[in-house]
Design an enzyme around this catalytic site. Structure first.
Site, PDB file in Angstrom:
ATOM      1  N   VAL A   1      86.755  38.082  62.710  1.00  0.00           N
ATOM      2  CA  VAL A   1      86.307  36.742  62.310  1.00  0.00           C
ATOM      3  C   VAL A   1      87.493  35.825  62.044  1.00  0.00           C
ATOM      4  CG1 VAL A   1      84.015  37.268  61.415  1.00  0.00           C
ATOM      5  CG2 VAL A   1      85.993  37.485  59.905  1.00  0.00           C
ATOM      6  N   GLY A   2      88.691  36.312  62.325  1.00  0.00           N
ATOM      7  CA  GLY A   2      89.872  35.472  62.123  1.00  0.00           C
ATOM      8  C   GLY A   2      90.486  35.630  60.743  1.00  0.00           C
TER       9      GLY A   2
ATOM     10  N   ASP B   1      98.755  40.622  64.006  1.00  0.00           N
ATOM     11  CA  ASP B   1      98.588  39.634  62.933  1.00  0.00           C
ATOM     12  C   ASP B   1      99.935  39.190  62.366  1.00  0.00           C
ATOM     13  OD1 ASP B   1      95.908  39.046  62.774  1.00  0.00           O
ATOM     14  OD2 ASP B   1      95.434  40.782  61.536  1.00  0.00           O
TER      15      ASP B   1
ATOM     16  N   LYS C   1      72.725  36.764  53.679  1.00  0.00           N
ATOM     17  CA  LYS C   1      72.453  38.129  53.194  1.00  0.00           C
ATOM     18  C   LYS C   1      73.595  39.112  53.514  1.00  0.00           C
ATOM     19  CE  LYS C   1      68.713  39.296  51.663  1.00  0.00           C
ATOM     20  NZ  LYS C   1      68.297  38.903  50.314  1.00  0.00           N
TER      21      LYS C   1
ATOM     22  N   CYS D   1     110.960  41.026  79.973  1.00  0.00           N
ATOM     23  CA  CYS D   1     111.156  42.476  79.910  1.00  0.00           C
ATOM     24  C   CYS D   1     110.692  43.138  81.216  1.00  0.00           C
ATOM     25  CB  CYS D   1     110.464  43.044  78.677  1.00  0.00           C
ATOM     26  SG  CYS D   1     111.158  44.606  78.183  1.00  0.00           S
TER      27      CYS D   1
ATOM     28  N   ARG E   1     112.702  50.827  77.227  1.00  0.00           N
ATOM     29  CA  ARG E   1     113.586  51.971  77.450  1.00  0.00           C
ATOM     30  C   ARG E   1     114.510  51.742  78.634  1.00  0.00           C
ATOM     31  NH1 ARG E   1     111.530  55.909  74.353  1.00  0.00           N
ATOM     32  NH2 ARG E   1     109.290  55.677  74.206  1.00  0.00           N
TER      33      ARG E   1
ATOM     34  N   HIS F   1     112.130  39.961  74.357  1.00  0.00           N
ATOM     35  CA  HIS F   1     110.817  39.317  74.201  1.00  0.00           C
ATOM     36  C   HIS F   1     110.939  38.013  73.415  1.00  0.00           C
ATOM     37  CE1 HIS F   1     108.286  42.509  75.859  1.00  0.00           C
ATOM     38  NE2 HIS F   1     109.180  43.345  75.364  1.00  0.00           N
TER      39      HIS F   1
ATOM     40  N   GLU G   1     108.955  35.631  73.279  1.00  0.00           N
ATOM     41  CA  GLU G   1     107.663  35.128  72.796  1.00  0.00           C
ATOM     42  C   GLU G   1     107.477  35.359  71.300  1.00  0.00           C
ATOM     43  OE1 GLU G   1     108.115  37.686  74.851  1.00  0.00           O
ATOM     44  OE2 GLU G   1     106.602  39.268  74.637  1.00  0.00           O
TER      45      GLU G   1
END
Ligand code: GLN
Length: 544
Positions: free
Chosen positions: A15-16, A71, A190, A381, A462, A507, A509
């Site tokens: 749900v974020g 996350d 509920k 990469c 690697r 990487h 990003e």
């Protein structure tokens, strides 16, 4: 002493919760309150590094080389902090530590139990992060949903914290979903009531409830949740679905969450300054011309596998006042269908990271298409390995050129293991991980993008460029634009006589930020946006 905010999730997953946690960090930081964040993952793996992207999505790498939950990427991007290994704790790590202590004889004579031994080890991790980060507020997200068997020891540990550090230093926030029933056209509370009951059963009464929903939440619904869940009326915070995740901090601030947290925890705070976020959201929501990018990968069915890549592309697009139109191209489909249909409309092609031979030939085709059609290309990469393989096949005139990862007996192993990697047998945590220095070569496109000569970038791989092939590839037009300071490792390479074909062994990003795109992504989109795409060409003048 640090104050703690514990975030739990109710009703359903996805749900974020991570974005909510990141946004709470953002609104606190906007008040000049120092923040650090930790994610608790209830699975038994020690880290997600060995998990399939289909199971787990992207593995986010911290500067200090921890392989963590995606996350953490959202936390870093929103709060603009660089987190460390202490920010991701799994059940696997906790049990490994407890069992190692037991073997060492630390508990001699005692029976080792979930309470207190496992819960104590969990709480040690909270305190370790608080001490190391010196943050005023430590936000801790419990992964999964309340009621999961695996999550119980974590919930018990956060419950104990209220007594350990005092009521005034702990805040419990519960993020739930209000499902919408089409037949009666109403949001239902509920499931939220049930999940709060479940929390209370184990001794946690939430202080704040954040309600995710796809529809606006009425005052009546808020009243009901406040009454049944025994939470202050102003502590029921609606969070309807929004167009862009970067709007969430603004929404939570509007609903008064920042002030509420400050009051409940007795924090000293400045006036919030979210002007940068307002500007970002204004830009994102403005009418923007698209830039069409093809992302060629083999995990494209699960877009979370490329979470940071997509975000970094968005940041770069926003910087150039464009919106990202991302085409997810499955590399195996590229093998079957050829490049023309799938890549024709791309103004730029990106090949991100990955492991294993499946889909590689499709990626090589994409690199070849980019080289021959002068389409901007960014290789990350594995994307660099693919670019090197493609040029090598052309340079040595043989389709046998390959990475030793995909063909162990190739006569042209242009990408190979370093000698120090050859002896490694364990799979977990043994790659080249985390920040390494890279010296940029003057005059290259990469050096121009960075505007500096030495940079540190995050690694997770690697295999490396095989130096035996440096000369032959250089003759074919390859420029080695970034090297390790001892000159031994190729960190960045690019193609001469091409508008922009640049690849990196690392990487980038992971270090892009919404208001500060990574330089390589920024320049990639900067060149791509001016490439004419199919259908966008100006029409020919009518003949007289
Ligand atoms: N599979 C390659 C390696 O291990 C690339 C890894 C990646 O893209 N992160 O070297």
């Amino acid at each position: 002493m640090a104050k703690y905010i514990f975030i739990t999730g109710g009703v359903v997953s996805s749900v974020g919760k991570g974005i909510t946690v990141a946004s709470i960090g953002t609104i606190l930081k906007s008040r000049q309150i120092t923040v650090s964040v930790q994610k608790l993952d209830p699975y038994l793996n020690v880290d997600p590094g060995t998990m399939s992207p289909y199971q787990h999505g992207e593995v986010f790498v911290t500067q200090d080389g921890a392989e963590t939950d995606l996350d953490l990427g959202n936390y870093e991007r929103f709060i603009d902090v660089n987190l460390t290994a202490e920010s991701n704790v799994t059940t696997g790590q906790i049990y490994s530590a407890v069992i190692a202590n037991e073997r060492r004889g630390d508990f001699l004579g005692g029976t080792i139990q979930v309470v207190p031994h496992v819960t104590t080890e969990i709480k040690e991790q909270f305190k370790k992060l608080a001490e190391k980060s010196k943050a005023r507020v430590v936000i801790i997200e419990v992964g999964g949903t309340v009621g999961d068997i695996e999550g119980q020891p974590f919930l018990e540990a956060i419950r104990q914290m209220r007594n350990d550090v005092g009521r005034d230093n702990v805040l419990y926030v519960h993020v739930t979903l209000l499902p919408y029933l089409t037949s009666t056209q109403e949001l239902k509370t509920k499931p939220t009531q049930h999940s709060v009951n479940e929390l209370r059963r184990i001794g946690i009464q939430p202080d704040i409830i954040i309600c995710r929903s796809d529809y606006p939440i009425s005052e009546g619904i808020k009243d009901k949740i406040s009454l049944f869940c025994d939470v202050d009326r102003q502590a029921v915070i609606p969070l309807p679905t929004v167009d862009t995740i970067y709007e969430v901090p603004l929404l939570l601030e509007e609903e008064g969450l920042g002030q509420l947290v400050v009051t409940k925890l007795g924090l000293k705070a400045r006036k919030p300054d979210l002007s940068q976020w307002q500007e970002l959201v204004r830009r994102i929501k403005g009418p923007l011309e698209p830039v069409n990018i093809a992302l060629v990968g083999k995990y494209v069915e699960l877009q979370d596998a490329y979470f940071s890549v997509r975000e970094a592309l968005c940041h770069a697009a926003f910087y150039h006042n464009r919106c990202l139109d991302l085409h997810w191209v499955h590399s195996e489909e590229l093998e079957k269908d050829g490049t023309d249909t799938l890549l024709r409309s791309a103004q730029g092609i990106i090949v991100p990271g990955g492991f294993g031979v499946r889909g590689i030939e499709g990626m090589v085709k994409a690199a070849s298409y980019a080289r021959n059609n002068e389409i901007p290309y960014l290789g990350l990469c594995l994307g660099m390995h693919v670019m090197v393989i493609e040029l090598a096949r052309y340079a040595v005139g043989s389709t046998e050129a390959n990475s030793a990862e995909f063909d162990a007996s190739t006569p042209y192993p242009v990408i190979d293991l370093l000698p120090e990697q050859k002896a490694i047998e364990n799979k977990g945590g043994t790659m080249r991980l985390g920040n390494y220095p890279c010296q940029l070569v003057d005059g290259s496109r990469a050096a121009k993008a960075y505007g500096q000569s030495l940079v540190y970038e995050r690694h997770r791989h690697r295999f490396e460029f095989n130096n035996e092939f440096r000369d032959i590839l250089q003759k074919a037009g390859m420029i080695y634009s970034g090297l390790s300071p001892d000159g031994r490792l190729v960190e960045l390479c690019e193609l001469a006589n091409h508008p922009w074909m640049v690849s990196c062994q690392f990487h980038p990003e992971f270090s892009s930020r919404p208001g500060r795109p990574h330089p390589l992504f920024r320049d990639f989109i900067g060149v791509a946006k001016d490439i004419l795409r199919e259908g966008a060409q100006p029409s020919l003048p009518l003949s007289p």
